[in-house]
Enzyme design. Structure first.
Site, PDB file in Angstrom:
ATOM      1  N   HIS A  88       0.817  -1.216   0.000  1.00 39.60           N
ATOM      2  CA  HIS A  88       0.000   0.000   0.000  1.00 39.60           C
ATOM      3  C   HIS A  88       0.849   1.264   0.000  1.00 39.60           C
ATOM      4  O   HIS A  88       2.035   1.238   0.313  1.00 39.60           O
ATOM      5  CB  HIS A  88      -0.939   0.018   1.210  1.00 39.60           C
ATOM      6  CG  HIS A  88      -0.210   0.091   2.522  1.00 39.60           C
ATOM      7  ND1 HIS A  88       0.147  -1.025   3.235  1.00 39.60           N
ATOM      8  CD2 HIS A  88       0.235   1.148   3.252  1.00 39.60           C
ATOM      9  CE1 HIS A  88       0.774  -0.667   4.348  1.00 39.60           C
ATOM     10  NE2 HIS A  88       0.847   0.660   4.374  1.00 39.60           N
ATOM     11  N   ASP A  90       1.442   5.071   1.519  1.00 36.69           N
ATOM     12  CA  ASP A  90       1.223   6.014   2.619  1.00 36.69           C
ATOM     13  C   ASP A  90       1.528   7.409   2.096  1.00 36.69           C
ATOM     14  O   ASP A  90       2.701   7.758   1.883  1.00 36.69           O
ATOM     15  CB  ASP A  90       2.162   5.727   3.797  1.00 36.69           C
ATOM     16  CG  ASP A  90       1.810   4.456   4.542  1.00 36.69           C
ATOM     17  OD1 ASP A  90       0.617   4.114   4.619  1.00 36.69           O
ATOM     18  OD2 ASP A  90       2.748   3.793   5.048  1.00 36.69           O
ATOM     19  N   HIS A  94      -1.202  10.799   5.735  1.00 41.32           N
ATOM     20  CA  HIS A  94      -1.398   9.654   6.636  1.00 41.32           C
ATOM     21  C   HIS A  94      -0.920   9.979   8.054  1.00 41.32           C
ATOM     22  O   HIS A  94      -1.482   9.497   9.034  1.00 41.32           O
ATOM     23  CB  HIS A  94      -0.642   8.445   6.074  1.00 41.32           C
ATOM     24  CG  HIS A  94      -0.669   7.225   6.939  1.00 41.32           C
ATOM     25  ND1 HIS A  94      -1.810   6.772   7.560  1.00 41.32           N
ATOM     26  CD2 HIS A  94       0.320   6.354   7.276  1.00 41.32           C
ATOM     27  CE1 HIS A  94      -1.528   5.664   8.243  1.00 41.32           C
ATOM     28  NE2 HIS A  94      -0.246   5.404   8.094  1.00 41.32           N
TER      29      HIS A  94
END
Length: 269
Positions: A88, A90, A94
């Site tokens: 994923h 970031d 975040h």
């Protein structure tokens, strides 16, 4: 002069202004693609499912089928998961409110020179190993200066523990996690001296397990606080050269998104 001759002369005069030839259109980047498609392409992304390894604070994801029409082969599924699921991205937002969200990361930051810092032999001896500036200097001695704008991936071979959550977290009897990570001196050098664009790693966290056990995520906060993005839970870094490849980092354009599964791959020289 006849009208026909005048038309031919006028056309010949104007062609240079429009950067075309009378024979064929310019191929643009197609020749570049013809070259790239014959190279080796390596997927750096773990497959998505509901039970894959994840940060210790997250619950498992869910997936259920909403609609099916068997005669047409039609199916629609509903996926429920946190943004930071599987391989994923970031984005800065975040960790830092007001900095860039996923949709604010331009596509020019998603095709980058790929640098691989290989520390897997050190990690085999010490799972708490963190990359050092000496490791980086040794890379530069072999390959030259890390290029500005690069994506730097930290190879630890920790992804070979996939898909076992317990092996990924590697927590001992006292509740202390033991897995490798970045170091502040290296990140400062990469982002502030070499001016890289982004970085990534195979573990669930930027910070090593000894730090995250204490809820210390200062290294991740540092990267995102510099308004850069990172990729976590990368795969197949052992198939890459240390230098010379390209990284393609893709993810959905989620408005005001603070994280989402990504598809990352490399094109090898």
């Amino acid at each position: 002069m006849s009208l026909r001759i005048l038309a031919i002369a006028t056309t010949a005069a104007l062609l240079p202004l429009f950067n075309v030839t009378a024979n064929a259109a310019e191929p643009g980047l197609w020749k570049v693609y013809d070259s790239l498609k014959n190279q080796k392409w390596v997927d750096l992304t773990h497959s998505y499912n509901e039970q894959i390894p994840h940060w210790k604070g997250f619950e498992a994801a869910e997936r259920k089928t909403l609609y099916t029409i068997d005669k047409d082969g039609f199916q629609v599924d509903l996926y429920t998961h946190v943004g930071q699921w599987g391989t994923h991205v970031d984005p800065p937002a975040h960790f830092h409110k007001g900095l860039r969200t996923i949709d604010q990361i331009p596509v020019k930051e998603q095709l980058l020179p790929l640098v691989v810092l290989d520390i897997h032999t050190q990690v085999e001896k010490n799972p708490d190993y963190t990359v050092t500036l000496d490791d980086v200097k040794a890379w530069e001695k072999r390959h030259g200066a890390i290029p500005a704008g690069a994506f730097v991936a930290l190879r630890s071979d920790w992804s070979k523990r996939w898909p076992d959550q317990e092996k990924i977290q590697n927590v001992d009897a006292k509740g202390v996690a033991h897995y490798p990570g970045w170091s502040k001196e290296v990140l400062v050098y990469l982002y502030e001296t070499r001016k890289i664009t982004a970085s990534g790693h195979e573990t669930t966290d930027t910070d090593p397990g000894l730090a995250t056990t204490k809820d210390d995520y200062s290294l991740e906060s540092y990267i995102l606080g510099k308004d850069h993005y990172q990729i976590e839970l990368l795969a197949n870094l052992d198939q890459l050269p240390e230098a010379g490849a390209l990284a393609v980092v893709s993810f959905p354009k989620i408005e005001k998104g603070t994280g989402f599964p990504a598809r990352v791959f490399a094109i090898l020289p």
